[in-house]
Enzyme design. Structure first.
Site, PDB file in Angstrom:
ATOM      1  N   TYR A  51      39.867 -33.520 -18.197  1.00  0.00           N
ATOM      2  CA  TYR A  51      40.304 -32.462 -17.272  1.00  0.00           C
ATOM      3  C   TYR A  51      41.369 -31.557 -17.900  1.00  0.00           C
ATOM      4  CZ  TYR A  51      37.651 -34.074 -13.194  1.00  0.00           C
ATOM      5  OH  TYR A  51      36.646 -34.383 -12.312  1.00  0.00           O
ATOM      6  N   PHE A  59      47.426 -29.860  -8.914  1.00  0.00           N
ATOM      7  CA  PHE A  59      46.830 -31.137  -8.525  1.00  0.00           C
ATOM      8  C   PHE A  59      46.447 -32.013  -9.714  1.00  0.00           C
ATOM      9  CE2 PHE A  59      43.468 -27.864  -8.450  1.00  0.00           C
ATOM     10  CZ  PHE A  59      42.566 -28.399  -9.367  1.00  0.00           C
ATOM     11  N   ARG A  87      24.620 -28.348  -9.674  1.00  0.00           N
ATOM     12  CA  ARG A  87      25.675 -27.709  -8.868  1.00  0.00           C
ATOM     13  C   ARG A  87      25.169 -27.447  -7.445  1.00  0.00           C
ATOM     14  NH1 ARG A  87      30.848 -27.752 -11.076  1.00  0.00           N
ATOM     15  NH2 ARG A  87      31.339 -26.025  -9.683  1.00  0.00           N
ATOM     16  N   THR A  93      33.131 -27.516  -3.820  1.00  0.00           N
ATOM     17  CA  THR A  93      34.198 -28.454  -4.201  1.00  0.00           C
ATOM     18  C   THR A  93      34.820 -29.112  -2.973  1.00  0.00           C
ATOM     19  OG1 THR A  93      34.686 -26.964  -6.043  1.00  0.00           O
ATOM     20  CG2 THR A  93      36.326 -28.663  -5.550  1.00  0.00           C
ATOM     21  N   ARG A 104      28.178 -33.529  -1.527  1.00  0.00           N
ATOM     22  CA  ARG A 104      29.566 -33.496  -1.051  1.00  0.00           C
ATOM     23  C   ARG A 104      29.627 -33.407   0.470  1.00  0.00           C
ATOM     24  NH1 ARG A 104      31.775 -29.844  -6.105  1.00  0.00           N
ATOM     25  NH2 ARG A 104      32.653 -31.561  -7.329  1.00  0.00           N
ATOM     26  N   HIS A 117      31.207 -35.077 -10.021  1.00  0.00           N
ATOM     27  CA  HIS A 117      31.513 -33.974 -10.931  1.00  0.00           C
ATOM     28  C   HIS A 117      30.203 -33.483 -11.515  1.00  0.00           C
ATOM     29  CE1 HIS A 117      32.921 -31.709 -14.438  1.00  0.00           C
ATOM     30  NE2 HIS A 117      31.991 -32.363 -15.111  1.00  0.00           N
TER      31      HIS A 117
END
Ligand code: ATP
Ligand code: MG
Length: 140
Positions: A51, A59, A87, A93, A104, A117
């Site tokens: 990351y 965050f 995606r 997100t 999600r 992810h």
């Protein structure tokens, strides 16, 4: 159109709730094939490296803590237009913004603990695959 590859992580919130199979089924139903897969415990160094682009975001520390809070499943997915197909099935997100039928929307707990992810470009996909897999682990 030729098949392409992308990189996926089933995150600790999902492995904790025993959703590895359920998430993988949604990926497969979206036309993606799992051509490599392993369950690992990420080290702090690995999570920080993975990351790195988010290092300056507020965050970042919490995200790294979350990603090492339990095992993850790292996967290479193959299919037509794999980055976009993944995606699309992942959803936004923030699960509050995700479309019905996405991973999600179905499973994520929060904007951070959002179950999966997925690479956001073919270039990043190639780099992320190399970060976690050796060539001889990509068995097709
Ligand atoms: P990913 O990179 O995990 O596929 P993404 O591309 O949809 O997700 P990014 O903007 O790249 O989202 O953020 C990376 C990850 O950081 C998110 O998946 C989420 O776990 C976490 N994250 C993003 N925004 C926030 C936020 N505002 N607060 C807490 N965590 C966040
Ligand atoms: Mg991202």
């Amino acid at each position: 159109m030729a098949a392409t590859r992308t990189f996926s992580i089933i995150k600790p919130d999902a492995t904790r709730r025993n959703l590895t199979g359920a998430v993988t089924k949604m990926l497969e139903d979206a036309g993606l094939r799992v051509v490599a897969s392993k369950r690992i415990q990420m080290s702090r160094e690995q999570a920080e490296g993975f990351y790195d682009v988010h290092r300056e975001r507020p965050f970042f520390g919490e995200l790294v803590d979350f990603m090492i809070s339990g095992p993850v499943v790292v996967q290479v997915l193959e299919g037509e237009n794999a980055v976009k197909a993944n995606r699309d099935v992942m959803g936004a997100t923030n699960p509050a913004d995700a479309d019905e039928g996405t991973i999600r929307k179905t499973y994520a707990e929060s904007i951070e603990a959002n179950s999966v992810h997925g690479s956001d470009s073919e270039e990043n996909a190639a780099n992320e695959i190399k970060f976690f897999f050796n060539d001889d682990e990509l068995v097709g």
